[in-house]
Design a protein around this motif. Structure first.
Motif, short mmCIF file in Angstrom:
data_model
loop_
_atom_site.label_atom_id
_atom_site.label_comp_id
_atom_site.label_asym_id
_atom_site.label_seq_id
_atom_site.Cartn_x
_atom_site.Cartn_y
_atom_site.Cartn_z
N UNK A 66 0.80 -1.09 0.06
CA UNK A 66 -0.07 -0.03 -0.02
C UNK A 66 0.92 1.20 0.05
N UNK A 67 0.57 2.16 -0.98
CA UNK A 67 1.39 3.52 -1.02
C UNK A 67 0.41 4.51 -0.93
N UNK A 68 0.92 5.77 -0.46
CA UNK A 68 -0.08 6.64 -0.25
C UNK A 68 0.57 7.76 -1.23
N UNK A 69 -0.43 8.07 -2.12
CA UNK A 69 -0.01 9.41 -3.04
C UNK A 69 -1.41 10.19 -2.98
N UNK A 70 -1.70 11.14 -2.35
CA UNK A 70 -2.92 11.89 -2.32
C UNK A 70 -3.26 12.44 -3.71
N UNK A 71 -4.36 12.70 -3.99
CA UNK A 71 -4.64 13.49 -5.24
C UNK A 71 -4.12 14.90 -5.20
N UNK A 72 -4.21 15.44 -3.94
CA UNK A 72 -3.76 16.87 -3.99
C UNK A 72 -2.74 17.00 -2.45
N UNK A 153 -5.12 7.29 -0.69
CA UNK A 153 -5.55 8.47 -0.70
C UNK A 153 -5.87 9.14 -2.04
N UNK A 154 -7.05 8.99 -2.45
CA UNK A 154 -7.67 9.74 -3.70
C UNK A 154 -7.40 8.73 -4.81
N UNK A 155 -7.59 9.15 -6.09
CA UNK A 155 -7.32 8.18 -7.11
C UNK A 155 -5.96 7.97 -7.30
N UNK A 156 -5.58 6.70 -7.60
CA UNK A 156 -4.05 6.49 -7.99
C UNK A 156 -3.54 7.42 -8.98
N UNK A 169 0.25 -6.17 -12.51
CA UNK A 169 -0.17 -6.32 -11.45
C UNK A 169 -1.48 -5.74 -11.13
N UNK A 170 -2.35 -6.26 -9.93
CA UNK A 170 -3.68 -5.62 -9.75
C UNK A 170 -3.54 -4.42 -8.71
N UNK A 171 -4.32 -3.61 -9.15
CA UNK A 171 -4.39 -2.26 -8.32
C UNK A 171 -5.66 -2.06 -7.68
N UNK A 172 -5.56 -1.61 -6.45
CA UNK A 172 -6.99 -1.22 -5.72
C UNK A 172 -6.45 0.19 -5.07
N UNK A 173 -7.86 0.76 -4.83
CA UNK A 173 -7.99 2.07 -4.13
C UNK A 173 -9.01 2.34 -3.31
N UNK A 174 -8.86 2.93 -2.00
CA UNK A 174 -9.67 3.45 -1.18
C UNK A 174 -10.71 4.39 -1.45
N UNK A 175 -11.95 4.34 -1.18
CA UNK A 175 -13.10 5.24 -1.70
C UNK A 175 -13.81 5.52 -0.26
N UNK A 180 -15.85 8.84 -5.52
CA UNK A 180 -14.64 8.37 -5.56
C UNK A 180 -14.33 7.18 -6.26
N UNK A 181 -15.15 6.15 -6.08
CA UNK A 181 -15.19 4.78 -6.59
C UNK A 181 -15.28 4.80 -8.03
N UNK A 182 -16.32 5.77 -8.36
CA UNK A 182 -16.42 5.83 -9.82
C UNK A 182 -15.31 6.18 -10.67
N UNK A 183 -14.36 7.37 -10.04
CA UNK A 183 -13.22 7.85 -10.63
C UNK A 183 -12.33 6.82 -10.66
N UNK A 184 -12.18 6.02 -9.49
CA UNK A 184 -11.28 4.92 -9.52
C UNK A 184 -11.43 3.85 -10.39
N UNK A 185 -12.68 3.38 -10.80
CA UNK A 185 -13.08 2.53 -11.93
C UNK A 185 -12.80 3.24 -13.10
N UNK A 186 -12.92 4.22 -13.35
CA UNK A 186 -12.68 4.96 -14.80
C UNK A 186 -11.09 5.06 -15.04
#
Length: 379
Positions: A66-72, A153-156, A169-175, A180-186
């Motif tokens: 798990x990495x943390x790179x926030x959107x802003x 944190x935020x969309x990858x 590799x598979x990638x996941x994100x918290x929402x 947030x989830x819709x943006x992640x899927x897109x």
């Protein structure tokens, strides 16, 4: 168990364990779930050491990072500030406030002056919670057998998604909201972690009972439930709401394998579900943690507002190091200040257990809960 998550991740039980401790990651993975190593506080050297160790322990079983790179974040236009940049931006008023806390609670100086600039995130180089810091961590993760990479944190960021896809590799994100989830899927994410406000660490304001079905309805990729989940009944509830598995973090903090500070672990074992607070006092973003004199000081109306990320964690990191060094003395000011990120599930984390035992008890209670519900449908 067979769910979309177990099929996607090739694991026996749909239980993902987020932990900064490699021992927990390995123990949960060997028990049939998937351990996910939180890498934000790791140096590149330590991350490589820990991933080598995990792989030696788990063999061919899949694990995650798990990495943390926030959107802003401050300086994100250039990939993030360096530590030197941040030190120049921290106001004297905030430095003086932190120094005042340490003085009033009689927290001793570090015995080795060379440790004073370190703290949780180190003393030089790129700042935490930034693309510059995450890129070498991602390189190391992808050079290993890491099967799953999550962004907390935020969309990858696009570079993270592109690299993971290139490496298979598979990638996941918290929402914390359906949007947030819709943006992640897109953006191309394979798995969504729907994290309710009950969770420890960075979390939003919507409870998991409401959030999980909202996110399940908003996307057509597998969803894991998170936030307030540490027992089998809660796992059953999350999956009844449409989740394909669960993502747990706090419940591992009192396990035998966890490297949680002993004084903080004692506080966790004695805490109730009402003893947490969402506070910006450690990272600059709202994160749920144990209430302590530290959080009380930052909630006072006459204190400065916490700085943004990543300025706040750099401001407080060395102070936290001093507090942790002295917190083992009961009744001391450092002990009163000591805290850590934890969710509301802390109220049931009142008995030390091994991480493997936690996994098996969750599965057994899940079976009991689902069988009991099925029995209610029998004439």
């Amino acid at each position: 168990m067979k769910t979309a998550a177990t099929e996607l991740l090739d694991i026996e039980f749909p239980i993902l364990a987020f932990s900064h401790c490699r021992d927990v990651v390995a123990a949960v993975t060997k028990a049939g779930g998937m351990g996910v190593l939180g890498a934000v506080a790791h140096s590149t050297k330590q991350l490589e050491i820990d991933l080598d160790w995990i792989e030696n322990e788990v063999g061919d079983r899949p694990y995650g990072v798990d990495l943390i790179v926030p959107a802003k974040y401050a300086g994100d236009g250039d990939g993030g500030y360096t530590m030197d940049d941040i030190r120049k931006l921290i106001p004297d008023t905030h430095r003086e406030f932190v120094d005042d806390i340490l003085a009033r609670y009689d927290v001793p100086e570090l015995s080795d002056p060379n440790d004073a600039g370190g703290g949780m995130y180190g003393s030089s180089g790129d700042a935490p919670f930034s693309a510059k810091n995450a890129m070498p961590q991602l390189d190391i993760a992808l050079a290993h057998k890491t099967a799953f990479v999550a962004n907390a944190l935020g969309p990858p960021p696009q570079f993270l998604i592109d690299r993971c896809k290139q490496e298979g590799k598979l990638i996941g994100a918290l929402a914390g909201r359906p949007q947030h989830a819709e943006r992640h899927q897109a953006a191309g994410v394979d798995l969504i972690i729907a994290q309710g406000s009950e969770a420890g660490g960075h979390t939003g304001e919507i409870g998991s009972m409401v959030l999980i079905p909202e996110i399940v309805d908003a996307v057509d990729i597998p969803v894991l439930g998170a936030g307030g989940i540490g027992r089998g009944r809660q796992m059953a509830a999350a999956m009844a709401l449409g989740a394909e598995g669960v993502w747990c973090g706090s419940v591992w903090l009192t396990t035998d394998e966890a490297e949680t500070h002993p004084a903080v672990k004692e506080k966790f074992l004695a805490a109730t579900s009402a003893d947490t607070i969402r506070s910006r006092s450690l990272t600059g973003k709202h994160a749920r943690m144990l209430k302590s004199k530290w959080t009380e000081e930052w909630e006072r109306p006459d204190t400065p507002d916490p700085l943004g990320m990543p300025l706040q964690p750099i401001l407080t990191s060395a102070a936290q190091q001093r507090i942790n060094r002295a917190a083992n003395t009961p009744g001391s000011g450092a002990n009163e200040l000591a805290n850590y990120f934890v969710g509301q599930i802390v109220g049931t984390m009142n008995q030390p257990k091994s991480a493997g035992q936690v996994v098996m008890e969750m599965v057994e209670e899940f079976i009991e809960a689902t069988e009991a519900l099925a029995a209610q449908l029998t004439n």
